[in-house]
Design a protein around this motif. Structure first.
Motif, PDB file in Angstrom:
ATOM      1  N   TYR A 233      36.733  43.169  36.087  1.00 27.58           N
ATOM      2  CA  TYR A 233      37.878  43.987  36.452  1.00 27.58           C
ATOM      3  C   TYR A 233      37.544  45.464  36.329  1.00 27.58           C
TER       4      TYR A 233
ATOM      5  N   SER B 291      42.114  45.653  38.153  1.00 29.04           N
ATOM      6  CA  SER B 291      42.093  44.817  39.355  1.00 29.04           C
ATOM      7  C   SER B 291      40.779  44.050  39.403  1.00 29.04           C
ATOM      8  N   LEU B 292      40.826  42.815  39.873  1.00 35.39           N
ATOM      9  CA  LEU B 292      39.660  41.953  39.950  1.00 35.39           C
ATOM     10  C   LEU B 292      38.733  42.437  41.061  1.00 35.39           C
TER      11      LEU B 292
END
Length: 984
Positions: free
Chosen positions: A189, A199-200
């Motif tokens: 992430y 966020s991935l």
């Protein structure tokens, strides 16, 4: 992922992906290990290096520091206590600070100025503090088992709490764009600071690690490949064969790429096609570490370029060595220059290899080379255990050793005489000649016991020197051999090597190196502690440095040092030593192959030992230009420990202190030199031998300044060093005022003792003088009696006869007048003799000597009694006998002068006896006295002169002057009480 496992998966944040090809594959590394037996921590959880050079290891059993020599378990940092000994993470902070994260939560930020503790659940999140990192601006981030936080001012703030998956955070890192990355299981992430959310970006191998240095984030993907990942999601895969078998990659010393596998490290090299492959594997040490399999390990690349590994039960260091190793498997090595620019290398088992200047290698059929002779760039002779070889530019030939030899022990040495004859020394078989394939025994040394030369050399003048055992050196002649060693009294042991430098012959042997000069043998003398022994090879490099291969390694004497030796052989020389710490492992063969040093066409120095062959370029040997930091780490008395900060005051009665110090130089700490001194105690710098500590005893109260300086392995000194100023408080009897008081009392006592002693001596002197004076008086009394009873009575009888005669000469008036004159003269003589008798008479001090003096004066002339007034004040009985005599004489002389010369009608005598002095006065009303006469007396008369001399002997003085303008004379004298009175 569990916190304990994460601790072991955390990988050093110093690895990066090299952008260029790896360095040459002959780089050599040393791998060393420290275990709990050496004081190293077990279960290390993180590593850091502070700006002072110290390494810090966090572990579940405490915090450890390491200076390259000693691991030390710390309970304090900069004098401030740790919150707990169960530590998961450490991070070096600017200005020599240190951040510490605890297993049970919380962070402590230590600095030389103080400490800040952040408590879990109060001003820091709950859960274990697994990791602490910082960005390029120094902002701190921490990963705990419950949150990822950042330090904003004085407050830790949680990041991305709403967007972060409900999983335990794993590992965090920061790339060159300042992006914060976090690993959770298989997810990688990225944090968006503006939106405060994660966020991935990619899926990765959950058992791998993420790391970032120089802005590149590296991970191991689910596929098992290693790759770089950017914030945009761009992935660049590393072309590494069999990447799955590596748990992690790390940048090692000299920018090499290392892969961790099977408990060891594989060195990876990039080929021309860009792909990476393993060229060398450093196996694990055989203990529990090997059983850990492919478990990643903690790593740190220190500021000197050493790679530190922390594994389950040990700490390991991978260090680039200064010498390059030839990667060949054999032993009992040989290396010498061959045809052209080739270097020939061989061992005892495999065939000899010819290393060409273009890097290619050509194998030969020759096995176990012993010695070579390079006649020219195109011709080389070489001897083995059983054959003699000749190599030319495009051909090679070989011959067996003489068939008549009963025992073959191999060729020991080769030389070529000026005539072109090849000389061959064969062990246990003496010296041989080889010419056109024919062997002939050389008899010139046959008369010697053990006549096999160990080394031989034909010099530039065409003379062939041969060296034997037992300090024997010979010079071959056409008809025999001159054993010059007997004449020169050579003492060098076995002559193992020879080298000619500018027409000068150097020989190396068991006892060192010697110059065989026309005037005699000159041994090289080296600085104390440098042992140059069993010199099996010598070369002179292109810069004029002399290289000598001895038992302890390679000794290098500078060109300047060698020049000093030529001009002043007694000069004590200092060499630089390269040994196992630099990569020179093993020792040269005790017999052959010899010599063990060679110089190639590029100026590189090659060495051969029983274990390896290696080389170094003298001009590019890696040096450490950084002087070591110097730290004073402890201050202790026999009673307690003190924090080593300047201004410390030690308690009174402290007489002994121990001061610990160090210099964190991590590459070759064994060569670090340290010197120290304590102002007021040490006159010169003292160099440490082993222990990095100073011990002082018998210290007096006062202020002290302790200084320590250090140099690294290359002699680069930190002359500023470190210092510690401390004070030992004095006890009250050690204070200045107490000492001053004692000094004053001692001075007073000494003064009193002196006065007492003076009084004793004076009393003894006076007693002695008085005894002498009494003896003198007795003698004078005897003389006076004799004069009175004999001389005076005889004169009186004579005068009576003359009076009778005169009475019968009534008819002779003229004759009667003459007789009258004679009688008057006789009467005057009698009177003067009586005066002398009176002078000889002593006074009985027990009686009133002043009264006796008065009666004596009154009887000196018929009319004096009517004129005399005699006054005495004070006690005259204290006066010593000599003083009585002197006073009596002076007063009599003064009174007689007043009566005879001044025609005085009144004469007053005053004697005062007070505590300070004796004062005497004789005053008359006569005609007075002239000033000049009062000072020096009348010429030819000694009355006044005698008075002055008597008083001066007593320490007194005399003053004679007119009484007033009308006339009269005042005679005044004084005598000090110390001279006049007896000591009671």
């Amino acid at each position: 992922m569990g916190a304990a496992r994460i601790a072991w998966l955390v990988f050093g944040l110093w690895s990066w992906w090299p952008a260029v090809a790896a360095p040459a594959d002959d780089l050599s590394f040393e791998r060393r290990r420290w275990t709990q037996a050496d004081g190293a921590p077990a279960q290390t959880t993180s590593i850091a290096q502070t700006s002072d050079g110290l390494l810090w290891f966090s572990s579940l059993i405490g915090l450890y520091s390491f200076d390259g020599v000693t691991f030390r378990r710390e309970t304090e940092v900069f004098g401030h206590a740790l919150v707990s000994s169960n530590i998961l993470s450490v991070l070096a902070l600017p200005n020599n600070g240190l951040a510490v994260g605890y297993k049970f939560g919380g962070v402590s930020l230590f600095s030389p100025q103080g400490v800040r503790h952040f408590r879990p659940g109060t001003d820091f999140p709950l859960g274990s503090t697994k990791q602490i990192i910082s960005d390029a601006q120094g902002h701190l981030y921490a990963c705990t088992s419950t949150a990822i936080v950042a330090l904003r001012g004085q407050t830790w703030q949680a990041l991305g709490t709403r967007s972060f998956p409900k999983k335990t955070p794993g590992i965090i890192a920061i790339d060159r764009s300042g992006t914060l990355w976090a690993q959770l299981g298989t997810g990688l992430y990225a944090f968006d600071n503006a939106r405060d959310q994660f966020s991935l970006v990619a899926r990765i191998n959950p058992s791998s690690t993420i790391s970032s240095v120089n802005g590149v984030l590296r991970v191991k993907l689910e596929s098992g490949e290693f790759a770089n990942i950017e914030r945009s999601g761009r992935i660049e895969v590393l072309p590494l064969g069999e990447s799955r078998r590596y748990a992690s990659l790390v940048q090692g010393p000299a920018s090499i790429l290392l892969g961790a596998r099977d408990g060891g490290l594989g060195k990876l090299v990039q080929d021309a096609d860009g792909r990476w492959r393993e060229t060398e594997f450093y196996p694990p040490f055989y203990d529990a570490v090997a059983a850990s399999g492919n478990l990643p390990f903690l790593a740190l690349l220190d500021r000197e370029g050493n790679l530190w590994e922390a594994r389950t039960a040990a700490v390991q260091r991978l260090r680039l060595q200064r010498f390059h190793h030839i990667k060949m498997q054999d032993w009992l090595w040989f290396v010498q220059r061959g045809i052209g620019d080739e270097m020939w290398i061989g061992g005892a088992r495999d065939t000899m290899q010819r290393l060409k200047s273009d890097g290619t290698v050509q194998a030969t059929q020759l096995i176990s080379p012993n010695v070579s002779l390079r006649v020219s760039p195109g011709q080389v002779w070489l001897g083995t255990e059983s054959e003699l070889w000749e190599f030319n530019q495009n051909s090679e030939r070989r011959w067996p050793l003489p068939a008549q030899l009963q025992n073959q022990f191999g060729i020991q040495a080769l030389a070529r005489e000026a005539s072109g004859t090849l000389l061959v020394s064969i062990m246990r078989n003496g010296l041989w000649r080889f010419d056109q394939g024919v062997w002939t025994q050389d008899q010139r040394a046959a008369h010697l016991k053990d006549a096999t030369p160990i080394s031989m050399l034909t010099d530039g003048a065409g003379r062939t020197w041969v060296g034997f055992t037992d300090s024997r050196l010979g010079l071959l002649t056409p008809d025999g051999m001159d054993l010059v060693s007997a004449r020169l009294k050579l003492k060098i042991g076995n002559v193992l090597s020879m080298l000619e430098i500018g027409g000068r012959l150097l020989i190396g042997g068991d006892a060192g190196v010697a110059w065989v000069a026309p005037q005699g043998v000159q041994m090289m003398q080296f600085r104390r502690g440098q042992q140059v022994q069993r010199v099996t090879g010598m070369v002179l490099d292109h810069a004029g440095r002399l290289w000598m291969h001895g038992d302890e390694g390679l000794h290098v004497l500078s060109a300047g040092g060698l020049e000093k030796f030529w001009h002043a052989p007694q000069t004590v020389l200092e060499t630089e030593l390269f040994n196992f710490e630099d990569g020179v492992r093993g020792v040269a063969s005790p017999t052959r192959p010899l010599p063990s040093l060679a110089l190639d066409g590029e100026g590189r120095v090659y060495y051969a030992t029983m274990l390896q062959v290696g080389w170094a370029d003298p001009d590019t040997i890696r040096r450490n230009p950084r002087p070591p930091d110097v730290l004073i780490r402890s201050l202790a008395t026999p009673d307690r420990q003190y924090r080593p900060v300047s201004g410390t005051v030690l308690p009174e009665l402290t007489t002994a202190v121990d001061i610990g110090f160090t210099a964190p130089a991590l590459s070759i700490p064994e060569r670090v030199r340290m010197k120290y001194r304590l102002d007021g105690v040490d006159r010169e710098w003292r160099e440490i031998q082993q222990e990095r500590a100073a011990h002082y005893t018998n210290l007096a109260p006062g202020k002290y300044r302790f200084q320590v300086i250090a140099a690294n392995e290359d002699g680069v000194w930190n002359l500023q060093g470190a210092e510690l100023v401390f004070t030992i408080a004095p006890a009250f009897w050690q204070t200045a005022w107490f000492r001053a008081g004692c000094g004053l009392l001692l001075a007073l006592a000494a003064w009193r003792l002196y006065r007492w002693r003076v009084a004793i001596v004076k009393a003894r002197a006076l007693d002695y003088a008085e005894g002498q004076w009494h003896a003198t008086l007795q003698e004078r009394g005897r003389i006076a009696r004799s004069l009175h009873d004999n001389l005076l009575q005889a004169v009186q009888a004579l005068m009576m006869q003359f009076h009778l005669l005169q009475s019968k000469l009534t008819r002779e008036p003229e004759l009667q007048a003459k007789i009258e004159a004679v009688l008057d003269h006789a009467q005057q003589l009698v009177q003067e003799t009586r005066d002398e008798v009176m002078g000889l008479r002593s006074v009985n001090l027990d009686q009133d000597w002043t009264g006796e003096l008065r009666r004596t004066i009154a009887g000196m002339a018929p009319d004096i009694a009517q004129k005399l007034e005699f006054v005495v004040q004070g006690c005259a009985g204290r006066v010593t006998a000599p003083t009585v005599e002197e006073i009596s004489c002076v007063v009599r002389e003064a009174v007689l002068n007043s009566a005879r010369h001044a025609h005085a009608s009144q004469i007053q005598v005053n004697l005062q006896f007070n505590d300070e002095q004796v004062v005497g006065q004789v005053i008359d009303d006569g005609i007075g006295i002239d000033g000049a006469l009062a000072g020096a007396g009348k010429t030819g008369h000694f009355g006044i002169v005698g008075m002055r001399e008597r008083l001066q002997r007593m320490g007194g003085n005399l003053n004679i002057a007119r009484r007033d303008k009308q006339g009269g004379t005042l005679v005044r004298f004084t005598i000090p009480a110390s001279q006049a009175y007896r000591v009671l």
